[in-house]
Scaffold this motif. Structure first.
Motif, mmCIF file in Angstrom:
data_model
loop_
_atom_site.group_PDB
_atom_site.id
_atom_site.type_symbol
_atom_site.label_atom_id
_atom_site.label_comp_id
_atom_site.label_asym_id
_atom_site.label_seq_id
_atom_site.Cartn_x
_atom_site.Cartn_y
_atom_site.Cartn_z
ATOM 1 N N SER A 2 81.728 -25.554 42.665
ATOM 2 C CA SER A 2 81.360 -26.672 41.685
ATOM 3 C C SER A 2 80.081 -27.474 42.089
ATOM 4 O O SER A 2 79.870 -28.538 41.763
ATOM 5 C CB SER A 2 82.531 -27.792 42.000
ATOM 6 O OG SER A 2 82.556 -28.140 43.450
ATOM 7 N N THR A 21 83.461 -13.627 36.187
ATOM 8 C CA THR A 21 83.682 -15.168 36.146
ATOM 9 C C THR A 21 84.743 -15.491 35.355
ATOM 10 O O THR A 21 84.935 -15.207 34.088
ATOM 11 C CB THR A 21 82.413 -15.865 35.438
ATOM 12 O OG1 THR A 21 81.074 -15.484 36.511
ATOM 13 C CG2 THR A 21 82.621 -17.465 35.741
ATOM 14 N N ARG A 51 86.326 -18.555 35.081
ATOM 15 C CA ARG A 51 86.096 -19.973 34.526
ATOM 16 C C ARG A 51 84.866 -20.448 34.647
ATOM 17 O O ARG A 51 84.131 -20.349 35.888
ATOM 18 C CB ARG A 51 87.423 -20.581 35.296
ATOM 19 C CG ARG A 51 87.200 -22.418 34.974
ATOM 20 C CD ARG A 51 88.310 -23.178 35.469
ATOM 21 N NE ARG A 51 87.881 -24.431 35.829
ATOM 22 C CZ ARG A 51 88.853 -25.366 36.208
ATOM 23 N NH1 ARG A 51 90.030 -25.050 36.249
ATOM 24 N NH2 ARG A 51 88.473 -26.638 36.375
ATOM 25 N N GLY A 52 84.326 -21.200 33.772
ATOM 26 C CA GLY A 52 83.085 -21.856 33.886
ATOM 27 C C GLY A 52 81.905 -21.037 33.474
ATOM 28 O O GLY A 52 82.154 -19.783 33.067
ATOM 29 N N ALA A 75 78.874 -18.298 33.518
ATOM 30 C CA ALA A 75 78.861 -17.079 34.195
ATOM 31 C C ALA A 75 77.271 -16.889 34.690
ATOM 32 O O ALA A 75 76.464 -17.691 34.507
ATOM 33 C CB ALA A 75 79.236 -15.928 33.504
ATOM 34 N N ILE A 103 81.946 -15.354 29.956
ATOM 35 C CA ILE A 103 83.000 -15.398 30.775
ATOM 36 C C ILE A 103 84.010 -14.240 30.537
ATOM 37 O O ILE A 103 84.138 -13.508 29.442
ATOM 38 C CB ILE A 103 83.856 -16.651 30.215
ATOM 39 C CG1 ILE A 103 84.973 -16.858 31.277
ATOM 40 C CG2 ILE A 103 84.246 -16.733 28.850
ATOM 41 C CD1 ILE A 103 85.637 -18.319 31.228
ATOM 42 N N SER A 156 73.122 -18.064 40.292
ATOM 43 C CA SER A 156 74.152 -18.732 39.657
ATOM 44 C C SER A 156 73.651 -19.817 38.647
ATOM 45 O O SER A 156 72.626 -20.307 39.070
ATOM 46 C CB SER A 156 74.826 -19.320 40.882
ATOM 47 O OG SER A 156 75.468 -18.442 41.959
ATOM 48 N N GLN A 178 81.768 -29.477 36.099
ATOM 49 C CA GLN A 178 82.500 -28.020 35.886
ATOM 50 C C GLN A 178 82.647 -27.331 37.403
ATOM 51 O O GLN A 178 81.993 -27.410 38.119
ATOM 52 C CB GLN A 178 81.591 -27.248 35.039
ATOM 53 C CG GLN A 178 81.062 -27.602 33.786
ATOM 54 C CD GLN A 178 80.134 -26.662 32.878
ATOM 55 O OE1 GLN A 178 80.558 -25.912 32.257
ATOM 56 N NE2 GLN A 178 78.896 -26.838 33.162
ATOM 57 N N ARG A 227 83.629 -23.274 38.662
ATOM 58 C CA ARG A 227 83.666 -21.837 38.431
ATOM 59 C C ARG A 227 84.809 -21.270 39.286
ATOM 60 O O ARG A 227 84.941 -21.625 40.263
ATOM 61 C CB ARG A 227 82.137 -21.528 38.535
ATOM 62 C CG ARG A 227 81.307 -22.063 37.589
ATOM 63 C CD ARG A 227 79.821 -21.514 38.198
ATOM 64 N NE ARG A 227 79.669 -19.861 37.710
ATOM 65 C CZ ARG A 227 79.066 -19.072 38.481
ATOM 66 N NH1 ARG A 227 78.474 -19.443 39.675
ATOM 67 N NH2 ARG A 227 79.182 -18.022 38.228
ATOM 68 N N LEU A 236 84.679 -17.498 40.416
ATOM 69 C CA LEU A 236 84.007 -16.301 40.481
ATOM 70 C C LEU A 236 84.617 -15.310 41.271
ATOM 71 O O LEU A 236 84.868 -15.505 42.571
ATOM 72 C CB LEU A 236 82.450 -16.473 40.921
ATOM 73 C CG LEU A 236 81.488 -15.459 41.387
ATOM 74 C CD1 LEU A 236 81.217 -14.705 39.859
ATOM 75 C CD2 LEU A 236 80.474 -15.987 42.193
#
Length: 245
Positions: free
Chosen positions: A139, A158, A160-161, A163, A191, A212, A220, A222, A224
């Motif tokens: 985050s 990735t 979520r969030g 990439a 994603i 990143s 947001q 992520r 990963l």
């Protein structure tokens, strides 16, 4: 987090792309670093090509998985690292997800099955039985600097969030030099896209330059996945006996 830094030239790891050809495998050229695409997990093995620096599998995931991950609170997203034999991996990552407090339902099973599938493909490509699995909840601006990873090869996806961002080899030196001031072309993985790329340990001047995506202050989070071969930074191999004590 500090234990991860030894695996990178200046930061953690990752990669996206926009406009990397069609889903069928594209043959690497022999005269310049090549970017290839594939449409199956098995196609990721193209990274073994002498001049291939990056292979991307542009894929979709079940809508149920994407929706489920998107509605979880950040604190419910798993954050763990485990080194395991392929035969032990399903139990190892399930145990880690339980310890992370991730809700146990059918959608979670989709996630864990996907991690196992990707680890199996990576192990076959790398010629190893042990896979170092990192599933990271991010985050903040984790690895915002453009860098090459100090590995032979690494797999990223990735869930979520935003990439990973990367640059084509002709612009690598500019991105490394200019960092935040870099204004040249850049690419982003989508994603759920899967990328296997070479790092600086593959040889002098090798390795895809990437970073990143900066997300600090955006709210947001992520999720990963990073897969590596065993290294000095890896934890001890997971065993069922050790996990139960």
């Amino acid at each position: 987090m500090s234990g991860l830094l030894g695996e990178m030239d200046g930061s953690m790891a990752e990669a996206r792309m926009t406009g990397v050809g069609a889903p069928a495998m594209r043959a690497p050229t022999m005269s310049a670093p090549a970017i290839a695409t594939c449409d199956t997990a098995e196609g990721l093995a193209a990274i073994s090509g002498a001049d291939t620096e990056l292979v991307i599998w542009q894929r979709a995931q079940p809508a149920a998985l994407t929706a489920w991950l998107g509605q979880l609170a950040p604190s419910q997203l798993p954050h763990f690292r485990v080194l395991a034999l392929l035969a032990d991996l399903p139990r190892a990552i399930m145990a880690q997800a339980d310890e992370s407090g991730m809700p146990n339902d059918g959608a979670r099973d989709l996630l864990l099955a996907d991690i196992t599938r990707l680890a199996t493909a990576f192990a076959a490509t790398a010629g190893v039985d042990l896979v170092d699995v990192r599933l990271e909840r991010i985050s903040h601006d984790a690895c915002w600097r453009f860098h090459r990873d100090c590995v032979d090869a690494r797999l990223l996806t990735t869930y979520r969030g935003p990439a990973t961002e990367w640059v084509q080899p002709p612009f690598a030196s500019d991105a490394l030099r200019d960092q935040k001031a870099y204004q040249g072309p850049s690419e982003h993985l989508g994603i759920h896209d899967v990328a296997v790329f070479k790092g600086s340990c593959a040889g002098p001047g090798r390795g895809i330059v990437h970073r990143s995506p900066p997300i600090a202050g955006t709210g947001q989070t992520r999720l990963l996945l990073v897969l590596n071969k065993q290294s000095a930074a890896s934890p001890k191999p997971w065993t069922l006996v050790a996990a139960s004590t």
